[in-house]
Design a protein around this motif. Structure first.
Motif, PDB file in Angstrom:
ATOM      1  N   SER A   1       0.785  -1.077  -0.207  1.00 34.82           N
ATOM      2  CA  SER A   1      -0.079   0.105   0.069  1.00 34.82           C
ATOM      3  C   SER A   1       0.972   1.178   0.080  1.00 34.82           C
ATOM      4  O   SER A   1       0.626   2.174  -0.703  1.00 34.82           O
ATOM      5  CB  SER A   1      -0.982   0.044   1.303  1.00 34.82           C
TER       6      SER A   1
ATOM      7  N   ASN B   1       2.703   1.838  -3.339  1.00 37.56           N
ATOM      8  CA  ASN B   1       1.532   2.185  -4.454  1.00 37.56           C
ATOM      9  C   ASN B   1       0.949   3.594  -4.402  1.00 37.56           C
ATOM     10  O   ASN B   1       0.792   4.370  -5.184  1.00 37.56           O
ATOM     11  CB  ASN B   1       0.094   1.204  -4.260  1.00 37.56           C
ATOM     12  N   ARG B   2       1.248   4.325  -3.030  1.00 38.89           N
ATOM     13  CA  ARG B   2       0.944   5.585  -2.805  1.00 38.89           C
ATOM     14  C   ARG B   2       2.126   6.582  -2.913  1.00 38.89           C
ATOM     15  O   ARG B   2       2.033   7.656  -3.259  1.00 38.89           O
ATOM     16  CB  ARG B   2       0.759   5.714  -1.030  1.00 38.89           C
TER      17      ARG B   2
ATOM     18  N   ASP C   1       4.308   8.832  -4.872  1.00 40.37           N
ATOM     19  CA  ASP C   1       4.225   9.672  -5.991  1.00 40.37           C
ATOM     20  C   ASP C   1       5.540  10.065  -6.709  1.00 40.37           C
ATOM     21  O   ASP C   1       5.462  10.936  -7.738  1.00 40.37           O
ATOM     22  CB  ASP C   1       3.421  10.968  -5.696  1.00 40.37           C
TER      23      ASP C   1
ATOM     24  N   CYS D   1       5.451   7.316   3.098  1.00 41.08           N
ATOM     25  CA  CYS D   1       4.056   6.662   2.533  1.00 41.08           C
ATOM     26  C   CYS D   1       3.692   5.737   3.575  1.00 41.08           C
ATOM     27  O   CYS D   1       2.521   5.393   3.414  1.00 41.08           O
ATOM     28  CB  CYS D   1       4.292   6.182   1.203  1.00 41.08           C
TER      29      CYS D   1
END
Length: 259
Positions: free
Chosen positions: A100, A103-104, A106, A112
């Motif tokens: 997770s 995936n966050r 950027d 994250c």
């Protein structure tokens, strides 16, 4: 002084020992040697996400000469989406909190990790060992590296505790290690560190340590890897059975990442 090689090979061998038994119940098997297949149907000597993410951390430190959290997170992304640092570029085991967080990401802000109490798996503890080999790394730095994927205070504090313990062993000291008697070999970071302390402090050789760890059941790859990292520092690379080193896959990847 013990070298990074002692720790990382101790870690990777422990990881590979544990991979076939992950999620198996304690007492339902007996690991006495390095085998393959089992839970993840992988060839003998295959390490998991634990070692791959640790190697990604090592590679970043090697590149920058120290901690660069943005680069570490970029390397985690390369691992997850392209199989960098993984055997045959195959990803077969990823923690939900770690996935997770990546995936966050950027590409700009690296921190994250979730801060909630339910995000205290062992996903940052399993990759934090390289920081013990950097003289100028502070507890704040350790917290930052944990927070890439795991930002709760509990995960952070256990990462700090583990790095401090590893540093004492690197210095040749024999620190007193206390553990809770109920040994729960789960992926919860508090259970993981307790299992690691138990396996490490109640044995007197690399082999005995990692076999005790893997036979606890549950999160066998991570617990055995983390315990194996400490045992590698204490007993040295030479204490790891030669046949286990020979069976270990990805030694070229490991060697390329050592700093």
């Amino acid at each position: 002084m013990r070298k990074l090689k002692d720790a990382i090979y101790g870690f990777a061998v422990g990881d590979a020992l544990g991979v076939p038994y992950e999620f198996k119940e304690r007492g339902s098997y007996r690991c006495t040697d390095m085998v393959g297949f089992g839970t993840w149907n992988q060839k003998p000597g295959t390490y998991s996400d634990d070692t791959a993410m640790t190697l990604a951390t090592c590679a970043s430190i090697k590149k920058h000469g120290g901690i660069n959290c943005l680069d570490i997170m970029k390397k985690f992304t390369k691992w997850l989406f392209e199989g960098e640092y993984a055997i045959d570029h195959v990803i077969f085991d990823v923690g939900n909190t770690t996935m997770s967080a990546i995936n966050r990401f950027d590409g700009v802000y690296p921190f994250c990790g979730d801060k909630d109490m339910w995000s205290n798996g062992n996903g940052s503890l399993m990759r934090i060992l390289p920081l013990a080999f950097l003289d100028n790394v502070t507890d704040e730095d350790i917290a930052c590296v944990s927070s890439l994927t795991h930002a709760n205070e509990l995960s952070i504090n256990i990462c700090i505790e583990y790095v401090h313990l590893a540093r004492e062993l690197i210095k040749g000291n024999d620190p007193e290690i206390n553990f809770d008697v109920p040994i729960k070999s789960t992926g919860y970071v508090k259970d993981t560190i307790n299992s690691v302390k138990y396996a490490f402090s109640t044995t007197s050789s690399y082999v005995d340590c990692v076999l005790k760890a893997v036979n606890l059941g549950g999160d066998t790859d991570t617990i055995t890897a983390i315990a194996g990292g400490l045992a590698g520092i204490k007993y040295g690379y030479e204490a790891i059975p030669k046949k286990w080193i020979e069976t270990l896959r990805g030694k070229d990847i490991i060697d390329s990442c050592l700093f």
